[in-house]
Design an enzyme around this catalytic site. Sequence first.
Site, PDB file in Angstrom:
ATOM      1  N   ASP A  43      -4.925  24.402  49.880  1.00 21.05           N
ATOM      2  CA  ASP A  43      -3.533  24.085  50.255  1.00 21.05           C
ATOM      3  C   ASP A  43      -3.513  23.401  51.627  1.00 21.05           C
ATOM      4  OD1 ASP A  43      -4.124  26.326  51.744  1.00 21.05           O
ATOM      5  OD2 ASP A  43      -2.272  27.412  51.264  1.00 21.05           O
ATOM      6  N   SER A  44      -4.694  23.234  52.244  1.00 21.82           N
ATOM      7  CA  SER A  44      -4.805  22.401  53.443  1.00 21.82           C
ATOM      8  C   SER A  44      -4.313  20.987  53.131  1.00 21.82           C
ATOM      9  CB  SER A  44      -6.267  22.350  53.924  1.00 21.82           C
ATOM     10  OG  SER A  44      -7.134  22.008  52.858  1.00 21.82           O
ATOM     11  N   ASP A  51      -6.336  26.638  45.331  1.00 18.34           N
ATOM     12  CA  ASP A  51      -5.592  27.590  46.162  1.00 18.34           C
ATOM     13  C   ASP A  51      -4.250  27.956  45.546  1.00 18.34           C
ATOM     14  OD1 ASP A  51      -7.053  28.372  48.347  1.00 18.34           O
ATOM     15  OD2 ASP A  51      -6.308  26.790  49.670  1.00 18.34           O
ATOM     16  N   LYS A  99      -7.928  30.758  44.435  1.00 17.17           N
ATOM     17  CA  LYS A  99      -8.199  31.445  45.711  1.00 17.17           C
ATOM     18  C   LYS A  99      -6.875  31.907  46.297  1.00 17.17           C
ATOM     19  CE  LYS A  99      -9.553  29.124  49.627  1.00 17.17           C
ATOM     20  NZ  LYS A  99      -8.443  29.370  50.554  1.00 17.17           N
ATOM     21  N   GLU A 153      -5.151  34.141  49.803  1.00 17.62           N
ATOM     22  CA  GLU A 153      -5.387  34.706  51.129  1.00 17.62           C
ATOM     23  C   GLU A 153      -4.930  36.151  51.180  1.00 17.62           C
ATOM     24  OE1 GLU A 153      -3.452  32.274  54.082  1.00 17.62           O
ATOM     25  OE2 GLU A 153      -4.468  30.447  53.418  1.00 17.62           O
ATOM     26  N   GLU A 202     -12.816  32.763  57.284  1.00 18.03           N
ATOM     27  CA  GLU A 202     -12.492  31.638  58.166  1.00 18.03           C
ATOM     28  C   GLU A 202     -12.338  32.082  59.620  1.00 18.03           C
ATOM     29  OE1 GLU A 202      -9.298  29.184  56.729  1.00 18.03           O
ATOM     30  OE2 GLU A 202      -9.192  28.015  58.599  1.00 18.03           O
TER      31      GLU A 202
HETATM   32  O1  KIV Z   1      -6.963  25.247  52.183  1.00 11.39           O
HETATM   33  C1  KIV Z   1      -8.148  25.093  52.507  1.00 11.39           C
HETATM   34  O2  KIV Z   1      -8.672  23.981  52.628  1.00 11.39           O
HETATM   35  C2  KIV Z   1      -8.934  26.292  52.772  1.00 11.39           C
HETATM   36  C3  KIV Z   1     -10.218  26.098  53.504  1.00 11.39           C
HETATM   37  C4  KIV Z   1      -9.932  25.992  54.953  1.00 11.39           C
HETATM   38  C5  KIV Z   1     -11.194  27.176  53.206  1.00 11.39           C
HETATM   39  O3  KIV Z   1      -8.536  27.366  52.454  1.00 11.39           O
END
Ligand code: KIV
Length: 281
Positions: free
Chosen positions: A47-48, A86, A116, A118, A185
């Site tokens: 989600d970056s 994500d 993924k 968090e 992280e």
């Molecule tokens: O969203 C993302 O790119 C991430 C990485 C920083 C691991 O979660």
Amino acid sequence: MSRKPITLMDLQKAKDEGRKLLMLTAYDYPTSHVADEAGMDMLLVGDSLGMVVMGLESTIGVTMQDMLHHAKAVRRGCQYAHITVDMPFLSYHTSIRDAVYNAGLLMKEGGADSVKLEGGADFAPTIEAIVKCGIPVVGHVGLTPQTTSALSGFRAQGRDEAGALKILDDALAVEAAGAFALVVEAVPHELGKMLSDRLRIPVIGIGAGPNTDGQVLVVNDLLGLFDRFVPKFVKQYAKLRPVILEALLAYKKEVQEMTFPAPEHCFNLTKEAKEALQDLL
Ligand code: KIV
């Protein structure tokens, strides 16, 4: 040796045999294609993308639609790497039902191999429920960008004893809930090593030192394409922004000077058409 799509068993085997896992973010078809060719084990549709592709201030505004859109493009470019997508902010926080439903959509529509999310012990029941539905989950502890407001900004986590022990507890809870891998992280490198030693599942670090089971970087950071800020843990293996700028300025100049398009870039009328249209031309 002919390559085969990477399975969860391959990822666990890499840890067991001490081979470092390579994960890289990807958000589009061309990046996915080249990263797959380069031999990444895992592509992360992170989600970056909200920050490095969409220009948002944080990852909070990223939606399920955004994730699905980019996940589909990454899927099309990738033959071998395992694709993790994500779960964006609020897609798994409101209820376990929402979490399972949205994780399912990322697989069913987005083509994800795993999702993924968090969070530590508090999210163990959510992880357990998603895994029970046959959806593999990667955990994410330490600096969790979706909660940077609560964490007082993008800063290293777990630097004191209590903080380090909390991250260890969270990591163990995520593993016990059934996650098959964990991203950690921005934590001290000693903690990165401790987590990799203590957990059975692969621990993939970003800003967690060299001793984790694998590494992940944001591709735009690695390529020098995101210039708003460069986190301490990033290494820029290329600086593509100035290269792109130079190419665009050359294009601008040649169009203005009419040296582009050149004859080799042009189509010609047939001889007969040219003669027939002579007056109009
Ligand atoms: O969203 C993302 O790119 C991430 C990485 C920083 C691991 O979660």
